[in-house]
Write a protein that holds these residues in place. Structure first.
Motif, PDB file in Angstrom:
ATOM      1  N   ALA A 146       9.960   2.814 -13.210  1.00  0.00           N
ATOM      2  CA  ALA A 146      10.878   3.714 -13.923  1.00  0.00           C
ATOM      3  C   ALA A 146      10.324   4.081 -15.294  1.00  0.00           C
ATOM      4  CB  ALA A 146      12.252   3.057 -14.056  1.00  0.00           C
ATOM      5  N   ASP A 147       9.480   3.225 -15.854  1.00  0.00           N
ATOM      6  CA  ASP A 147       8.866   3.480 -17.154  1.00  0.00           C
ATOM      7  C   ASP A 147       7.542   4.223 -17.022  1.00  0.00           C
ATOM      8  OD1 ASP A 147      10.953   2.148 -18.437  1.00  0.00           O
ATOM      9  OD2 ASP A 147       9.949   0.213 -18.282  1.00  0.00           O
ATOM     10  N   GLY A 148       7.171   4.597 -15.780  1.00  0.00           N
ATOM     11  CA  GLY A 148       5.937   5.333 -15.554  1.00  0.00           C
ATOM     12  C   GLY A 148       4.701   4.462 -15.461  1.00  0.00           C
ATOM     13  N   GLU A 149       4.886   3.147 -15.426  1.00  0.00           N
ATOM     14  CA  GLU A 149       3.769   2.201 -15.361  1.00  0.00           C
ATOM     15  C   GLU A 149       3.426   1.874 -13.915  1.00  0.00           C
ATOM     16  OE1 GLU A 149       2.323   1.027 -18.246  1.00  0.00           O
ATOM     17  OE2 GLU A 149       3.715   2.325 -19.341  1.00  0.00           O
ATOM     18  N   LYS A 150       2.200   1.382 -13.710  1.00  0.00           N
ATOM     19  CA  LYS A 150       1.793   0.868 -12.408  1.00  0.00           C
ATOM     20  C   LYS A 150       2.479  -0.491 -12.228  1.00  0.00           C
ATOM     21  CE  LYS A 150      -2.373  -0.105  -9.703  1.00  0.00           C
ATOM     22  NZ  LYS A 150      -1.786   0.284  -8.463  1.00  0.00           N
ATOM     23  N   VAL A 151       2.997  -0.736 -11.067  1.00  0.00           N
ATOM     24  CA  VAL A 151       3.729  -1.978 -10.812  1.00  0.00           C
ATOM     25  C   VAL A 151       3.339  -2.534  -9.451  1.00  0.00           C
ATOM     26  CG1 VAL A 151       5.754  -0.816  -9.851  1.00  0.00           C
ATOM     27  CG2 VAL A 151       6.037  -3.050 -10.853  1.00  0.00           C
ATOM     28  N   THR A 152       3.301  -3.841  -9.343  1.00  0.00           N
ATOM     29  CA  THR A 152       3.090  -4.507  -8.061  1.00  0.00           C
ATOM     30  C   THR A 152       4.480  -4.769  -7.479  1.00  0.00           C
ATOM     31  OG1 THR A 152       1.115  -5.546  -8.957  1.00  0.00           O
ATOM     32  CG2 THR A 152       2.002  -6.477  -6.918  1.00  0.00           C
ATOM     33  N   TRP A 153       4.903  -3.900  -6.594  1.00  0.00           N
ATOM     34  CA  TRP A 153       6.268  -3.942  -6.084  1.00  0.00           C
ATOM     35  C   TRP A 153       6.573  -5.212  -5.298  1.00  0.00           C
ATOM     36  CZ3 TRP A 153       9.530  -0.632  -8.132  1.00  0.00           C
ATOM     37  CH2 TRP A 153       9.047   0.564  -8.653  1.00  0.00           C
ATOM     38  N   VAL A 154       5.619  -5.696  -4.520  1.00  0.00           N
ATOM     39  CA  VAL A 154       5.860  -6.868  -3.675  1.00  0.00           C
ATOM     40  C   VAL A 154       6.017  -8.128  -4.514  1.00  0.00           C
ATOM     41  CG1 VAL A 154       4.888  -8.302  -1.827  1.00  0.00           C
ATOM     42  CG2 VAL A 154       4.703  -5.825  -1.698  1.00  0.00           C
ATOM     43  N   GLN A 180       0.831  -1.204   0.000  1.00  0.00           N
ATOM     44  CA  GLN A 180       0.000   0.000   0.000  1.00  0.00           C
ATOM     45  C   GLN A 180       0.872   1.263   0.000  1.00  0.00           C
ATOM     46  OE1 GLN A 180      -2.366  -0.826   3.486  1.00  0.00           O
ATOM     47  NE2 GLN A 180      -3.972  -1.832   2.301  1.00  0.00           N
ATOM     48  N   TYR A 181       1.957   1.231   0.738  1.00  0.00           N
ATOM     49  CA  TYR A 181       2.887   2.356   0.786  1.00  0.00           C
ATOM     50  C   TYR A 181       3.503   2.614  -0.592  1.00  0.00           C
ATOM     51  CZ  TYR A 181       7.107   4.983   2.009  1.00  0.00           C
ATOM     52  OH  TYR A 181       8.115   5.922   2.068  1.00  0.00           O
ATOM     53  N   MET A 182       3.806   1.539  -1.311  1.00  0.00           N
ATOM     54  CA  MET A 182       4.470   1.649  -2.610  1.00  0.00           C
ATOM     55  C   MET A 182       3.495   1.818  -3.779  1.00  0.00           C
ATOM     56  SD  MET A 182       7.778   1.585  -2.178  1.00  0.00           S
ATOM     57  CE  MET A 182       8.358   1.202  -3.822  1.00  0.00           C
ATOM     58  N   ALA A 183       2.222   1.546  -3.566  1.00  0.00           N
ATOM     59  CA  ALA A 183       1.237   1.566  -4.658  1.00  0.00           C
ATOM     60  C   ALA A 183       1.252   2.839  -5.494  1.00  0.00           C
ATOM     61  CB  ALA A 183      -0.162   1.292  -4.116  1.00  0.00           C
ATOM     62  N   PRO A 184       1.357   4.024  -4.894  1.00  0.00           N
ATOM     63  CA  PRO A 184       1.344   5.230  -5.724  1.00  0.00           C
ATOM     64  C   PRO A 184       2.650   5.475  -6.496  1.00  0.00           C
ATOM     65  CG  PRO A 184       1.172   5.814  -3.377  1.00  0.00           C
ATOM     66  CD  PRO A 184       1.301   4.332  -3.470  1.00  0.00           C
ATOM     67  N   PRO A 194      14.125   1.922  -1.574  1.00  0.00           N
ATOM     68  CA  PRO A 194      15.065   2.437  -2.579  1.00  0.00           C
ATOM     69  C   PRO A 194      15.716   1.336  -3.410  1.00  0.00           C
ATOM     70  CG  PRO A 194      16.002   2.636  -0.373  1.00  0.00           C
ATOM     71  CD  PRO A 194      14.579   2.181  -0.209  1.00  0.00           C
ATOM     72  N   ARG A 195      15.849   0.156  -2.838  1.00  0.00           N
ATOM     73  CA  ARG A 195      16.508  -0.936  -3.559  1.00  0.00           C
ATOM     74  C   ARG A 195      15.597  -1.572  -4.611  1.00  0.00           C
ATOM     75  NH1 ARG A 195      18.554  -0.168   1.331  1.00  0.00           N
ATOM     76  NH2 ARG A 195      20.823  -0.157   1.482  1.00  0.00           N
ATOM     77  N   ILE A 196      14.319  -1.752  -4.287  1.00  0.00           N
ATOM     78  CA  ILE A 196      13.412  -2.310  -5.299  1.00  0.00           C
ATOM     79  C   ILE A 196      13.204  -1.282  -6.410  1.00  0.00           C
ATOM     80  CG2 ILE A 196      11.212  -1.696  -4.190  1.00  0.00           C
ATOM     81  CD1 ILE A 196      11.931  -4.971  -6.084  1.00  0.00           C
ATOM     82  N   MET A 197      13.192  -0.004  -6.055  1.00  0.00           N
ATOM     83  CA  MET A 197      13.068   1.030  -7.082  1.00  0.00           C
ATOM     84  C   MET A 197      14.329   1.082  -7.962  1.00  0.00           C
ATOM     85  SD  MET A 197      11.092   4.030  -4.965  1.00  0.00           S
ATOM     86  CE  MET A 197      11.137   5.163  -6.356  1.00  0.00           C
ATOM     87  N   ALA A 198      15.495   0.897  -7.361  1.00  0.00           N
ATOM     88  CA  ALA A 198      16.738   0.866  -8.137  1.00  0.00           C
ATOM     89  C   ALA A 198      16.779  -0.369  -9.036  1.00  0.00           C
ATOM     90  CB  ALA A 198      17.950   0.892  -7.198  1.00  0.00           C
ATOM     91  N   LEU A 199      16.306  -1.508  -8.530  1.00  0.00           N
ATOM     92  CA  LEU A 199      16.236  -2.714  -9.374  1.00  0.00           C
ATOM     93  C   LEU A 199      15.307  -2.472 -10.563  1.00  0.00           C
ATOM     94  CD1 LEU A 199      16.084  -5.719  -6.860  1.00  0.00           C
ATOM     95  CD2 LEU A 199      17.898  -5.207  -8.512  1.00  0.00           C
ATOM     96  N   ASP A 200      14.185  -1.830 -10.307  1.00  0.00           N
ATOM     97  CA  ASP A 200      13.244  -1.512 -11.383  1.00  0.00           C
ATOM     98  C   ASP A 200      13.892  -0.584 -12.414  1.00  0.00           C
ATOM     99  OD1 ASP A 200      10.539  -1.156 -12.665  1.00  0.00           O
ATOM    100  OD2 ASP A 200      10.871   0.888 -11.935  1.00  0.00           O
ATOM    101  N   SER A 201      14.587   0.419 -11.954  1.00  0.00           N
ATOM    102  CA  SER A 201      15.254   1.350 -12.858  1.00  0.00           C
ATOM    103  C   SER A 201      16.310   0.618 -13.698  1.00  0.00           C
ATOM    104  CB  SER A 201      15.892   2.482 -12.057  1.00  0.00           C
ATOM    105  OG  SER A 201      16.507   3.401 -12.905  1.00  0.00           O
ATOM    106  N   ARG A 254      13.223 -10.493  -5.393  1.00  0.00           N
ATOM    107  CA  ARG A 254      12.580 -10.952  -4.171  1.00  0.00           C
ATOM    108  C   ARG A 254      12.982 -10.126  -2.968  1.00  0.00           C
ATOM    109  NH1 ARG A 254      11.891 -16.837  -5.135  1.00  0.00           N
ATOM    110  NH2 ARG A 254       9.946 -16.831  -6.301  1.00  0.00           N
ATOM    111  N   MET A 255      12.011  -9.925  -2.110  1.00  0.00           N
ATOM    112  CA  MET A 255      12.239  -9.294  -0.815  1.00  0.00           C
ATOM    113  C   MET A 255      11.756 -10.280   0.238  1.00  0.00           C
ATOM    114  SD  MET A 255      10.873  -5.433  -1.622  1.00  0.00           S
ATOM    115  CE  MET A 255       9.441  -5.960  -2.560  1.00  0.00           C
TER     116      MET A 255
END
Length: 154
Positions: free
Chosen positions: A28-36, A20-24, A133-140, A48-49
Motif C-alpha cells: 500500500a506504501d508502494g514498496e516491494k513486499v514479501t507477501w508470503v 511469484q504471482y504476488m511479487a509484482p 485480496p485479504r493480504i492486500m487489505a491487511l497491508d493497506s 499468516r496464511m
C-alpha cells in the motif's frame, strides 16, 4: 494420502507460486513486499496464511509469550476493529485465547474457507483468490494502523 515429504513439496510449490504471482504487486506504501512472509515490524505479531487439505486461513497472529503483552496488543487491535473490518470488507473471527498445534498460547483475528485443498492443484486459483485480496487489505490497514502499535516494538 501423501507422505510427509510429498505434502511438504506440494505446500512449498503452492506458496512459491503464490509468492511469484504476488511479487509484482507493491505494498500500500508502494514498496516491494514479501507477501508470503509479511513483516509487521512488531516482534511476535504476524500476518499468516495457511492452507491444508480441508481449510485455508488468513489472519493476524499475536504470539508474544507474555500473556499480558499479548492481551494489550489484542486490545489495541480491538480499538481498530471498525477500521480493520472496513478495510477488509468483511467481519473476521476474534479469538483472544487460542492454542496452536504445538500448544502455544496465542491470540488471533482471522477468517477461513473450507472446501479447497492445497493438495488439489485445481483448487489453487480459489485459494489465491481467497488470500490475495485479504493480504492486500491487511497491508493497506497496516500501512496506517502500525503507528498505533509502535509501543510494542522492542
Amino acid at each position: 494420502m501423501y507422505s510427509r515429504e510429498e505434502a511438504k513439496k506440494i505446500k512449498e510449490s503452492f506458496w512459491t507460486s503464490f509468492g511469484q504471482y504476488m511479487a509484482p504487486v507493491p505494498s500500500a506504501d508502494g514498496e516491494k513486499v514479501t507477501w508470503v512472509n509479511y513483516k509487521t515490524g512488531i516482534r511476535n505479531l504476524y500476518f499468516r496464511m495457511d492452507a491444508s487439505n480441508k481449510v485455508a486461513q488468513i489472519g493476524i497472529v499475536i504470539a508474544d509469550s507474555d500473556a499480558g503483552i499479548r492481551a494489550l496488543i489484542f486490545e489495541q487491535f480491538q480499538e481498530y476493529r471498525t477500521v480493520l473490518h472496513a478495510e477488509l470488507g468483511e467481519e473476521w473471527i476474534w479469538d483472544a485465547e487460542y492454542y496452536d498445534e504445538y500448544g502455544k498460547a496465542t491470540a488471533r483475528i482471522y477468517t477461513e474457507i473450507r472446501g479447497s485443498s492445497i493438495f488439489n492443484q485445481q483448487d489453487w486459483p480459489a485459494l489465491i483468490s481467497f488470500f490475495k485480496p485479504r493480504i492486500m487489505a491487511l497491508d493497506s490497514f497496516w500501512s496506517t494502523a502500525q503507528y498505533g502499535f509502535e509501543m510494542f516494538k522492542y
